[in-house]
Write a protein that holds these residues in place. Sequence first.
Motif, PDB file in Angstrom:
ATOM      1  N   ASP A  36      -0.787   2.908  -5.277  1.00 41.13           N
ATOM      2  CA  ASP A  36      -2.051   3.521  -4.873  1.00 41.13           C
ATOM      3  C   ASP A  36      -3.255   2.666  -5.237  1.00 41.13           C
ATOM      4  O   ASP A  36      -4.398   3.116  -5.134  1.00 41.13           O
ATOM      5  CB  ASP A  36      -2.195   4.924  -5.469  1.00 41.13           C
ATOM      6  CG  ASP A  36      -2.117   4.929  -6.989  1.00 41.13           C
ATOM      7  OD1 ASP A  36      -1.988   3.835  -7.576  1.00 41.13           O
ATOM      8  OD2 ASP A  36      -2.180   6.018  -7.590  1.00 41.13           O
ATOM      9  N   THR A  37      -3.013   1.435  -5.684  1.00 41.07           N
ATOM     10  CA  THR A  37      -4.100   0.482  -5.907  1.00 41.07           C
ATOM     11  C   THR A  37      -3.717  -0.828  -5.242  1.00 41.07           C
ATOM     12  O   THR A  37      -2.575  -1.020  -4.806  1.00 41.07           O
ATOM     13  CB  THR A  37      -4.355   0.221  -7.406  1.00 41.07           C
ATOM     14  OG1 THR A  37      -3.301  -0.603  -7.922  1.00 41.07           O
ATOM     15  CG2 THR A  37      -4.446   1.516  -8.194  1.00 41.07           C
ATOM     16  N   SER A  58       0.828  -1.211   0.000  1.00 40.31           N
ATOM     17  CA  SER A  58       0.000   0.000   0.000  1.00 40.31           C
ATOM     18  C   SER A  58       0.861   1.258   0.000  1.00 40.31           C
ATOM     19  O   SER A  58       0.477   2.278  -0.583  1.00 40.31           O
ATOM     20  CB  SER A  58      -0.917   0.002   1.230  1.00 40.31           C
ATOM     21  OG  SER A  58      -1.850  -1.044   1.173  1.00 40.31           O
ATOM     22  N   SER A  81       7.895   5.434  -6.348  1.00 43.87           N
ATOM     23  CA  SER A  81       6.458   5.259  -6.142  1.00 43.87           C
ATOM     24  C   SER A  81       6.071   5.360  -4.667  1.00 43.87           C
ATOM     25  O   SER A  81       4.950   5.007  -4.307  1.00 43.87           O
ATOM     26  CB  SER A  81       6.015   3.895  -6.696  1.00 43.87           C
ATOM     27  OG  SER A  81       6.692   2.841  -6.034  1.00 43.87           O
ATOM     28  N   ARG A 103       4.570   6.525  -1.503  1.00 46.99           N
ATOM     29  CA  ARG A 103       3.492   7.440  -1.128  1.00 46.99           C
ATOM     30  C   ARG A 103       3.750   8.118   0.212  1.00 46.99           C
ATOM     31  O   ARG A 103       3.006   9.006   0.613  1.00 46.99           O
ATOM     32  CB  ARG A 103       2.165   6.677  -1.104  1.00 46.99           C
ATOM     33  CG  ARG A 103       1.817   6.067  -2.470  1.00 46.99           C
ATOM     34  CD  ARG A 103       0.609   5.154  -2.391  1.00 46.99           C
ATOM     35  NE  ARG A 103      -0.590   5.896  -2.071  1.00 46.99           N
ATOM     36  CZ  ARG A 103      -1.528   5.491  -1.220  1.00 46.99           C
ATOM     37  NH1 ARG A 103      -1.387   4.334  -0.585  1.00 46.99           N
ATOM     38  NH2 ARG A 103      -2.600   6.215  -0.990  1.00 46.99           N
TER      39      ARG A 103
END
Length: 287
Positions: free
Chosen positions: A180-181, A176, A273, A275
């Motif tokens: 983001d999916t 996660s 990537s 987050r």
Amino acid sequence: MDETQDPRDVALEAVRLRSEQNAADVAILDAACLDAARECVGLWHRLWFEAPVSVDQVFEIKFRVCFPLAAHALNHVETALELLERRPWVAASCARAAFEHALAAQWVMLTEVGERELVNWMNGQRYLRATEFADGLARVPFDADDASLLLDPAVREALLGDPPDPSGWSVANACSRFADTKLFYDMYRNLSQAEHPSLGLIATHLAVTRDGVRNNLSAAGSLSPSDEAASALGLSALWAMHVLEQMRKDGPHAATFTLIGDRASLPVDLRASDRHPERQPACLPKD
């Protein structure tokens, strides 16, 4: 859609057609992933088996956790590559282990005190096992002569130690953080079919027609090979080697793995990537 058609049949047919349309591209990508995995394994042997390794002092503590993770991942990749043609479902099981351990190595590398959090998780697993073992031991009948084997509360507490601190590590949490999916985690979940009793396990060993007729068996488990194994092997090998090379003093070979990843269209460093970049340590090397 014909009202008499089963919607499931329509969906399955659409997926089949799309799969056929994309089959050539998927085959090319899978081949590139396997080439990347093989190249990484070759460099793993050459760079880490044959030469003395100096680790940057700033990464020494992380290295003590990351090296075993990366080594286990790379050894599973190497085993999977050897088994892929003969035992594809066993290779998928190895790919799943490689994916988990390489992802953990990346997560530790990219997380401030990530090594401490992961060890807390490990200690949590040990504490849980020790607690349940002690609880089970208390229910085992002993002879009077063996009374000393029974754990009184003080001894039990001393053996178990204090409960470990909480940890933010899990494969789901890591996936996660870097996507983001749920599709990233779904890759791991799909590979897990090779680790646990699953529908995929049945389908790769035994085929049954829609009419209920058994028409094929495969002792090797090759009727329906995992569609995630090749990409997982390429990713795992790259992630593991890139972490190790970033921790090596002066990082002389880190760029090599970036090039290998670029050729295979695979990311070698999950920073891009992330987050939650605020969780990254300040000491990360520039790539």
